[in-house]
Write a protein that holds these residues in place. Structure first.
Motif, PDB file in Angstrom:
ATOM      1  N   ILE A   1       4.304  10.716  -6.567  1.00 31.08           N
ATOM      2  CA  ILE A   1       5.570  11.276  -7.069  1.00 31.08           C
ATOM      3  C   ILE A   1       5.411  11.747  -8.521  1.00 31.08           C
ATOM      4  O   ILE A   1       4.763  11.091  -9.323  1.00 31.08           O
ATOM      5  CB  ILE A   1       6.716  10.245  -6.928  1.00 31.08           C
ATOM      6  N   THR A   2       5.956  12.903  -8.812  1.00 29.01           N
ATOM      7  CA  THR A   2       5.946  13.409 -10.189  1.00 29.01           C
ATOM      8  C   THR A   2       7.160  14.311 -10.402  1.00 29.01           C
ATOM      9  O   THR A   2       7.626  14.945  -9.456  1.00 29.01           O
ATOM     10  CB  THR A   2       4.642  14.152 -10.515  1.00 29.01           C
ATOM     11  N   LEU A   3       7.663  14.340 -11.591  1.00 23.00           N
ATOM     12  CA  LEU A   3       8.862  15.138 -11.865  1.00 23.00           C
ATOM     13  C   LEU A   3       8.561  16.387 -12.694  1.00 23.00           C
ATOM     14  O   LEU A   3       9.250  17.380 -12.570  1.00 23.00           O
ATOM     15  CB  LEU A   3       9.896  14.284 -12.618  1.00 23.00           C
ATOM     16  N   ALA A   4       7.535  16.324 -13.531  1.00 25.94           N
ATOM     17  CA  ALA A   4       7.244  17.467 -14.405  1.00 25.94           C
ATOM     18  C   ALA A   4       6.387  18.482 -13.665  1.00 25.94           C
ATOM     19  O   ALA A   4       5.387  18.121 -13.050  1.00 25.94           O
ATOM     20  CB  ALA A   4       6.547  16.995 -15.666  1.00 25.94           C
ATOM     21  N   SER A   5       6.790  19.736 -13.708  1.00 25.64           N
ATOM     22  CA  SER A   5       6.020  20.800 -13.055  1.00 25.64           C
ATOM     23  C   SER A   5       5.127  21.487 -14.079  1.00 25.64           C
ATOM     24  O   SER A   5       5.261  21.258 -15.286  1.00 25.64           O
ATOM     25  CB  SER A   5       6.975  21.816 -12.445  1.00 25.64           C
ATOM     26  N   GLN A   6       4.260  22.342 -13.580  1.00 27.37           N
ATOM     27  CA  GLN A   6       3.392  23.119 -14.486  1.00 27.37           C
ATOM     28  C   GLN A   6       4.254  24.019 -15.373  1.00 27.37           C
ATOM     29  O   GLN A   6       3.932  24.242 -16.532  1.00 27.37           O
ATOM     30  CB  GLN A   6       2.390  23.939 -13.672  1.00 27.37           C
ATOM     31  N   ARG A   7       5.360  24.490 -14.814  1.00 24.41           N
ATOM     32  CA  ARG A   7       6.286  25.343 -15.582  1.00 24.41           C
ATOM     33  C   ARG A   7       6.860  24.566 -16.778  1.00 24.41           C
ATOM     34  O   ARG A   7       6.933  25.093 -17.887  1.00 24.41           O
ATOM     35  CB  ARG A   7       7.409  25.805 -14.661  1.00 24.41           C
ATOM     36  N   ASP A   8       7.243  23.300 -16.531  1.00 20.48           N
ATOM     37  CA  ASP A   8       7.768  22.462 -17.625  1.00 20.48           C
ATOM     38  C   ASP A   8       6.702  22.295 -18.705  1.00 20.48           C
ATOM     39  O   ASP A   8       6.989  22.417 -19.899  1.00 20.48           O
ATOM     40  CB  ASP A   8       8.177  21.074 -17.097  1.00 20.48           C
ATOM     41  N   ARG A   9       5.478  21.996 -18.263  1.00 21.32           N
ATOM     42  CA  ARG A   9       4.379  21.800 -19.230  1.00 21.32           C
ATOM     43  C   ARG A   9       4.132  23.088 -20.018  1.00 21.32           C
ATOM     44  O   ARG A   9       3.941  23.050 -21.234  1.00 21.32           O
ATOM     45  CB  ARG A   9       3.104  21.365 -18.501  1.00 21.32           C
TER      46      ARG A   9
ATOM     47  N   VAL B   1      15.972  14.717 -10.616  1.00 20.04           N
ATOM     48  CA  VAL B   1      15.576  13.415 -10.050  1.00 20.04           C
ATOM     49  C   VAL B   1      16.197  13.269  -8.654  1.00 20.04           C
ATOM     50  O   VAL B   1      15.525  12.877  -7.690  1.00 20.04           O
ATOM     51  CB  VAL B   1      16.020  12.247 -10.963  1.00 20.04           C
ATOM     52  N   ARG B   2      17.475  13.611  -8.544  1.00 16.29           N
ATOM     53  CA  ARG B   2      18.194  13.529  -7.265  1.00 16.29           C
ATOM     54  C   ARG B   2      17.473  14.342  -6.180  1.00 16.29           C
ATOM     55  O   ARG B   2      17.250  13.866  -5.063  1.00 16.29           O
ATOM     56  CB  ARG B   2      19.619  14.076  -7.467  1.00 16.29           C
ATOM     57  N   ASP B   3      17.081  15.570  -6.522  1.00 14.44           N
ATOM     58  CA  ASP B   3      16.411  16.428  -5.536  1.00 14.44           C
ATOM     59  C   ASP B   3      15.028  15.898  -5.162  1.00 14.44           C
ATOM     60  O   ASP B   3      14.618  15.973  -4.007  1.00 14.44           O
ATOM     61  CB  ASP B   3      16.288  17.859  -6.082  1.00 14.44           C
ATOM     62  N   ARG B   4      14.296  15.398  -6.157  1.00 17.54           N
ATOM     63  CA  ARG B   4      12.919  14.956  -5.897  1.00 17.54           C
ATOM     64  C   ARG B   4      12.886  13.685  -5.051  1.00 17.54           C
ATOM     65  O   ARG B   4      12.009  13.519  -4.212  1.00 17.54           O
ATOM     66  CB  ARG B   4      12.172  14.728  -7.220  1.00 17.54           C
ATOM     67  N   ILE B   5      13.817  12.766  -5.287  1.00 19.08           N
ATOM     68  CA  ILE B   5      13.756  11.522  -4.511  1.00 19.08           C
ATOM     69  C   ILE B   5      14.719  11.560  -3.315  1.00 19.08           C
ATOM     70  O   ILE B   5      14.844  10.580  -2.589  1.00 19.08           O
ATOM     71  CB  ILE B   5      13.988  10.261  -5.375  1.00 19.08           C
ATOM     72  N   GLU B   6      15.378  12.701  -3.141  1.00 21.31           N
ATOM     73  CA  GLU B   6      16.181  12.977  -1.947  1.00 21.31           C
ATOM     74  C   GLU B   6      17.282  11.936  -1.707  1.00 21.31           C
ATOM     75  O   GLU B   6      17.283  11.241  -0.687  1.00 21.31           O
ATOM     76  CB  GLU B   6      15.261  13.107  -0.717  1.00 21.31           C
ATOM     77  N   VAL B   7      18.169  11.836  -2.684  1.00 18.07           N
ATOM     78  CA  VAL B   7      19.353  10.980  -2.532  1.00 18.07           C
ATOM     79  C   VAL B   7      20.576  11.791  -2.966  1.00 18.07           C
ATOM     80  O   VAL B   7      20.442  12.860  -3.552  1.00 18.07           O
ATOM     81  CB  VAL B   7      19.264   9.684  -3.387  1.00 18.07           C
ATOM     82  N   SER B   8      21.747  11.260  -2.664  1.00 19.34           N
ATOM     83  CA  SER B   8      22.976  11.957  -3.057  1.00 19.34           C
ATOM     84  C   SER B   8      23.317  11.611  -4.517  1.00 19.34           C
ATOM     85  O   SER B   8      22.788  10.653  -5.080  1.00 19.34           O
ATOM     86  CB  SER B   8      24.122  11.543  -2.143  1.00 19.34           C
TER      87      SER B   8
ATOM     88  N   HIS C   1       0.837  -1.211   0.000  1.00 20.68           N
ATOM     89  CA  HIS C   1       0.000   0.000   0.000  1.00 20.68           C
ATOM     90  C   HIS C   1       0.868   1.256   0.000  1.00 20.68           C
ATOM     91  O   HIS C   1       0.597   2.216  -0.731  1.00 20.68           O
ATOM     92  CB  HIS C   1      -0.917   0.007   1.236  1.00 20.68           C
ATOM     93  N   GLU C   2       1.910   1.218   0.829  1.00 25.39           N
ATOM     94  CA  GLU C   2       2.783   2.389   0.965  1.00 25.39           C
ATOM     95  C   GLU C   2       3.479   2.690  -0.376  1.00 25.39           C
ATOM     96  O   GLU C   2       3.553   3.825  -0.809  1.00 25.39           O
ATOM     97  CB  GLU C   2       3.807   2.101   2.073  1.00 25.39           C
ATOM     98  N   ARG C   3       3.935   1.647  -1.041  1.00 29.24           N
ATOM     99  CA  ARG C   3       4.635   1.836  -2.331  1.00 29.24           C
ATOM    100  C   ARG C   3       3.680   2.313  -3.425  1.00 29.24           C
ATOM    101  O   ARG C   3       4.036   3.151  -4.239  1.00 29.24           O
ATOM    102  CB  ARG C   3       5.319   0.547  -2.760  1.00 29.24           C
ATOM    103  N   LEU C   4       2.478   1.762  -3.403  1.00 32.95           N
ATOM    104  CA  LEU C   4       1.489   2.197  -4.396  1.00 32.95           C
ATOM    105  C   LEU C   4       1.141   3.669  -4.176  1.00 32.95           C
ATOM    106  O   LEU C   4       0.997   4.433  -5.133  1.00 32.95           O
ATOM    107  CB  LEU C   4       0.233   1.333  -4.310  1.00 32.95           C
ATOM    108  N   ALA C   5       1.025   4.056  -2.900  1.00 34.78           N
ATOM    109  CA  ALA C   5       0.710   5.458  -2.587  1.00 34.78           C
ATOM    110  C   ALA C   5       1.854   6.357  -3.044  1.00 34.78           C
ATOM    111  O   ALA C   5       1.613   7.428  -3.618  1.00 34.78           O
ATOM    112  CB  ALA C   5       0.485   5.607  -1.086  1.00 34.78           C
ATOM    113  N   ARG C   6       3.083   5.910  -2.839  1.00 33.50           N
ATOM    114  CA  ARG C   6       4.237   6.711  -3.259  1.00 33.50           C
ATOM    115  C   ARG C   6       4.267   6.860  -4.776  1.00 33.50           C
ATOM    116  O   ARG C   6       4.531   7.932  -5.311  1.00 33.50           O
ATOM    117  CB  ARG C   6       5.531   6.063  -2.770  1.00 33.50           C
ATOM    118  N   SER C   7       3.995   5.759  -5.457  1.00 36.57           N
ATOM    119  CA  SER C   7       4.036   5.817  -6.926  1.00 36.57           C
ATOM    120  C   SER C   7       2.956   6.732  -7.483  1.00 36.57           C
ATOM    121  O   SER C   7       3.120   7.316  -8.552  1.00 36.57           O
ATOM    122  CB  SER C   7       3.881   4.413  -7.512  1.00 36.57           C
ATOM    123  N   ALA C   8       1.849   6.869  -6.738  1.00 33.01           N
ATOM    124  CA  ALA C   8       0.748   7.706  -7.232  1.00 33.01           C
ATOM    125  C   ALA C   8       1.000   9.187  -6.982  1.00 33.01           C
ATOM    126  O   ALA C   8       0.410  10.031  -7.659  1.00 33.01           O
ATOM    127  CB  ALA C   8      -0.559   7.282  -6.555  1.00 33.01           C
TER     128      ALA C   8
END
Lengths: 150, 103
Positions: free
Chosen positions: A23-31, B40-47, A14-21
């Motif tokens: 986490i995101t890398l692209a920001s509104q600025r990127d879009r 990626v490093r900053d978002r997942i908080e690793v070195s 459950h914890e991993r599924l919640a994390r995967s849901a």
């Protein structure tokens, strides 16, 4: 890679599924950056089409093409400098938009304008409509890119 | 007629993705086409070394593509998931869902 213990209990799953849901890398600025670049490319393509019709010198055409290339490279450089991530499917939508704009220019706008030019010079409104028609696929792609959340 | 016994969902978990850091890397990269290494490093908080090592392990597994280039004069590295990596991640998530549902 070393074999690892892959046992996981329900809470950990459950914890991993919640994390995967979350986490995101692209920001509104990127879009927004990708969307603006796509929209600008659409206008540049439309401008290239309209201006190339008005030019008759090889040098002027070459200069116009160089200007268009500069816009493409400039847009790419700005996007690479100012974004940290490429939003999901944004490159695909950019290619769809540019491809659609090129098809609209080659198979709709240019034939219509050339046909019209045989009897009278196309009016400013007609040319403006052609510009919008050519840029439209890129604008639609830009909207899709800016609205995609993940 | 013999029936094949259904294996527990944990057997479907991918050992290359299972470690917490690698799972975070893959989960993060699954949301984008490509991302800059430092982001990626900053978002997942690793070195830097941790991300570098884990990214190369994922690259060896065929799940991550590492692209090096320059922006202006500065060297940059971008990470992205390969098609194989996306499929493996989807399968891993399916296994996690099955475990979460108690199958």
């Amino acid at each position: 890679m070393k074999p690892t213990d892959t046992s996981v209990d329900r809470d950990a799953a459950h914890e991993r599924l919640a994390r995967s849901a979350t986490i995101t890398l692209a920001s509104q600025r990127d879009r927004s950056m990708y969307a603006i670049a796509t929209a600008v490319l659409g206008v540049a393509l439309a401008g290239l089409m309209i201006l190339s019709r008005a030019l008759d010198s090889v040098w002027q055409t070459a200069l116009l093409n160089a200007l268009f290339l500069a816009v493409v490279i400039g847009a790419e450089q700005v996007v690479e400098r100012r974004t940290k991530a490429t939003p999901r499917h944004s490159r695909r939508w950019l290619m769809i938009g540019v491809g659609g704009s090129m098809l609209a220019a080659l198979f709709v706008a240019l034939p219509v304008l050339n046909l019209r030019a045989q009897t009278a010079s196309p009016s400013l409104v007609m040319q403006l409509v052609a510009v919008c028609g050519v840029a439209l696929p890129c604008w639609v792609a830009a909207i899709v890119i800016s609205r995609t959340r993940r | 007629m013999t029936q094949t016994p259904q294996r527990h969902a944990r057997h479907q978990l991918d050992s290359a993705i299972h470690s917490p850091v690698r799972f975070s890397i893959v989960a993060a990269l699954a949301t984008v086409d490509e991302a800059e290494f430092r982001h990626v490093r900053d978002r997942i908080e690793v070195s830097d070394p941790v991300l570098s090592k884990q990214a190369y392990l994922l690259e060896d597994a065929g799940y991550v593509k590492i692209r090096k280039g320059h922006v202006g004069k500065r060297p940059r590295t971008w990470l992205s998931l390969t098609r194989t990596g996306r499929k493996a991640y989807d399968k891993h998530l399916d296994a996690l869902r099955a475990i979460a549902e108690g199958q």
